[in-house]
Design an enzyme around this catalytic site. Structure first.
Site, PDB file in Angstrom:
ATOM      1  N   ASP A 459      58.664  54.157  75.918  1.00 45.06           N
ATOM      2  CA  ASP A 459      58.679  54.359  74.471  1.00 45.06           C
ATOM      3  C   ASP A 459      60.113  54.703  74.067  1.00 45.06           C
ATOM      4  O   ASP A 459      60.639  55.760  74.444  1.00 45.06           O
ATOM      5  CB  ASP A 459      57.716  55.495  74.109  1.00 45.06           C
ATOM      6  CG  ASP A 459      57.557  55.670  72.604  1.00 45.06           C
ATOM      7  OD1 ASP A 459      58.421  55.201  71.844  1.00 45.06           O
ATOM      8  OD2 ASP A 459      56.559  56.295  72.193  1.00 45.06           O
ATOM      9  N   HIS A 460      60.712  53.809  73.283  1.00 42.79           N
ATOM     10  CA  HIS A 460      62.127  54.008  72.937  1.00 42.79           C
ATOM     11  C   HIS A 460      62.325  55.182  71.989  1.00 42.79           C
ATOM     12  O   HIS A 460      63.461  55.606  71.741  1.00 42.79           O
ATOM     13  CB  HIS A 460      62.693  52.737  72.304  1.00 42.79           C
ATOM     14  CG  HIS A 460      64.050  52.372  72.814  1.00 42.79           C
ATOM     15  ND1 HIS A 460      65.077  53.278  72.922  1.00 42.79           N
ATOM     16  CD2 HIS A 460      64.550  51.192  73.266  1.00 42.79           C
ATOM     17  CE1 HIS A 460      66.159  52.677  73.392  1.00 42.79           C
ATOM     18  NE2 HIS A 460      65.864  51.409  73.626  1.00 42.79           N
ATOM     19  N   ARG A 461      61.246  55.753  71.475  1.00 41.28           N
ATOM     20  CA  ARG A 461      61.387  56.932  70.623  1.00 41.28           C
ATOM     21  C   ARG A 461      61.681  58.189  71.434  1.00 41.28           C
ATOM     22  O   ARG A 461      62.284  59.131  70.929  1.00 41.28           O
ATOM     23  CB  ARG A 461      60.103  57.145  69.804  1.00 41.28           C
ATOM     24  CG  ARG A 461      59.778  56.038  68.826  1.00 41.28           C
ATOM     25  CD  ARG A 461      58.419  56.255  68.179  1.00 41.28           C
ATOM     26  NE  ARG A 461      57.331  56.226  69.165  1.00 41.28           N
ATOM     27  CZ  ARG A 461      56.047  56.425  68.878  1.00 41.28           C
ATOM     28  NH1 ARG A 461      55.688  56.670  67.617  1.00 41.28           N
ATOM     29  NH2 ARG A 461      55.120  56.380  69.814  1.00 41.28           N
TER      30      ARG A 461
END
Length: 489
Positions: A459-461
């Site tokens: 998850d790039h968040r």
């Protein structure tokens, strides 16, 4: 006088709203004991045996095997207690001496049904033939510790027969053999008259497929071509609720599902839960994937040496799990979840490691609790236990939820690489491809080595590529040189 109590499909927990009947464990006319399992159902989480909180004779079953029922729908009815005037001293006849009617669904007469329904909750709490045990949201109100049993004259087959009748519907216009409330609702929404259908189930029972077939036949009836002779008989009028069709200037193509050979598979149960979760993951998580090839020759040699030393055998996935927990200790960002409402990243202190397992019922992800605190032997034993439970369909909802990171060993299917979809609401998943001999530069020379491809979807968040790359590189280093792992012990 015998009371007929209705037992509804209970809340099975984990927010589940429906379940599919897989196998009935009792038939109409059978005598059941308190808390005896009466039906096996499949939810989106697991297979569950549902116990009945009443003891008595089964007078009705609601739903054929394969029928999907919502929580709170009637499941079966049980006649509890002996009829008034029964001679307790008379020899008891076995309830199975005279078979009960074969109708799948039966109901009590209106005179007996009204008081039974009105006093159902009170009888459930006060009856000595009911249990104080509950699952979630159902059961009798009487505490189990204070429950007492009173000897009663047993119900005879003749007593049961007097309580079994076909269910009158439509103001007494005749019985319609429909059990499932979902089938009735489907017919009502599409204007299908159930009295005009011939059921394909046992004893002419109308099933969901019968209603769907009627819907498709009505939808694919095209208007006659221009200039064609009028039919010899008047066309069947449309239901009152159906809108009038405008004349078409071109032939109407049949729907794809109406073509011969087309099969429709409902997205429900485990398959439906997987579809919902993967769709949600794709919609909500901005994921990215990185991958690397690693020389697994030394890892395989270390496993061989460990198993040769005696004791419990170590599974290869257990070694990868041990490496993952060490990597997550260095990169805790990947052992987290995102609280979208609060716009916060929630980092979790423990590692509950899920692993993807393919079963006959579909893809399931059992969870190894506290994987960070387990040894390789403990991990191997837990992987084996959960895998067997998944294949037999006995995983509990608690064993399928709560994961914080997932391993996906797609190498067992003979493929090298993949881009895994994150198991929502987790933040990452590590994929492991097959280990195959390949040319590899080892210590400055070309050699044949055992090579595996590792892929990390994250998850790039929760982190950027540097953190994800650092995690994957550390995993690859431990695969190539297992001694690196000793530094974290």
């Amino acid at each position: 006088m015998a009371q007929v109590l209705e037992f509804k499909l209970p809340d099975l927990g984990e927010g589940l709203t429906e379940a599919e009947i897989v196998r009935w464990l009792v038939s109409v006319g059978d005598v059941v004991a308190v808390d005896q399992p009466v039906v096996e159902v499949e939810t989106a989480k697991a297979m569950v045996e549902v116990p009945c909180p009443y003891g008595g004779v089964v007078t009705a079953r609601y739903g054929e095997e394969g029928t999907e029922l919502p929580v709170g729908a009637p499941l079966l009815t049980v006649a509890v207690g002996a009829l008034e005037g029964a001679d307790a001293s008379a020899p008891a006849q076995a309830p199975t001496a005279t078979p009960a009617p074969t109708a799948t669904k039966a109901a009590v007469t209106p005179q007996a049904a009204a008081p039974a329904r009105a006093s159902a909750s009170a009888s459930a709490s006060a009856s000595d033939e009911a249990s104080g045990n509950v699952l979630v949201g159902y059961g009798t109100g009487a505490p189990a510790a204070r429950r007492r049993r009173v000897r009663r004259a047993p119900l005879t087959a003749s007593h049961v027969a007097t309580a079994l009748v076909r269910e009158p519907v439509n103001g007494g216009a005749g019985p319609v053999p429909v059990v499932s409330p979902l089938v009735r609702r489907l017919a009502r929404e599409h204007g299908v008259d159930l009295r005009e259908l011939t059921g394909s189930g046992r004893d002419g029972l109308i099933l969901r497929c019968d209603v769907e077939r009627a819907i498709h036949q009505g939808a694919t009836q095209a208007p006659p071509a221009v200039g064609a002779p009028a039919p010899a008989t008047a066309p069947t009028p449309l239901p009152a609720s159906a809108p009038a069709q405008a004349p078409a200037s071109a032939p109407v193509a049949a729907s794809p599902s109406a073509r011969p050979g087309v099969t429709r598979v409902p997205l429900r149960g485990v398959r439906g839960a997987v579809a919902d979760k993967l769709t949600r993951s794709r919609h909500e998580i901005p994921d990215a994937t990185c991958w690397v090839d690693a020389d697994a020759t030394e890892l395989l040699a270390a496993r061989t040496a460990m198993n040769a030393a005696g004791g419990a055998k170590i599974a290869l996935i257990a070694l990868f799990a041990r490496i993952c927990t060490a990597a997550l200790a260095r990169h805790p960002e990947l052992n987290s979840t995102v609280d979208s409402a609060a716009r916060e990243i929630v980092r979790l202190p423990e590692v509950h490691l899920g692993f993807a397992a393919q079963t006959d019922r579909g893809l399931v992800v059992p969870v190894v609790r506290d994987a960070h605190a387990r040894s390789a032997e403990s991990l191997s034993a837990e992987f084996a236990r959960l895998t067997e439970a998944g294949r037999s369909g006995t995983l509990t909802p608690g064993e399928l939820t709560g994961g914080t990171f997932t391993l996906n060993n797609y190498g067992v299917f003979g493929v090298d690489g993949s881009t895994p979809i994150i198991n929502h609401p987790e933040a990452a998943m590590l994929g492991i491809g097959r280990i195959v001999p390949k040319p590899w530069v080892h210590e400055g020379e070309l050699a044949v080595r055992q090579v595996v491809q590792l892929s990390l979807t994250f998850d790039h968040r929760v982190c950027d590529g540097g953190t994800a790359g650092g995690f994957l590189r550390y995993v690859a280093d431990c695969v190539e040189q297992p001694a690196v792992l000793l530094r974290t012990l």
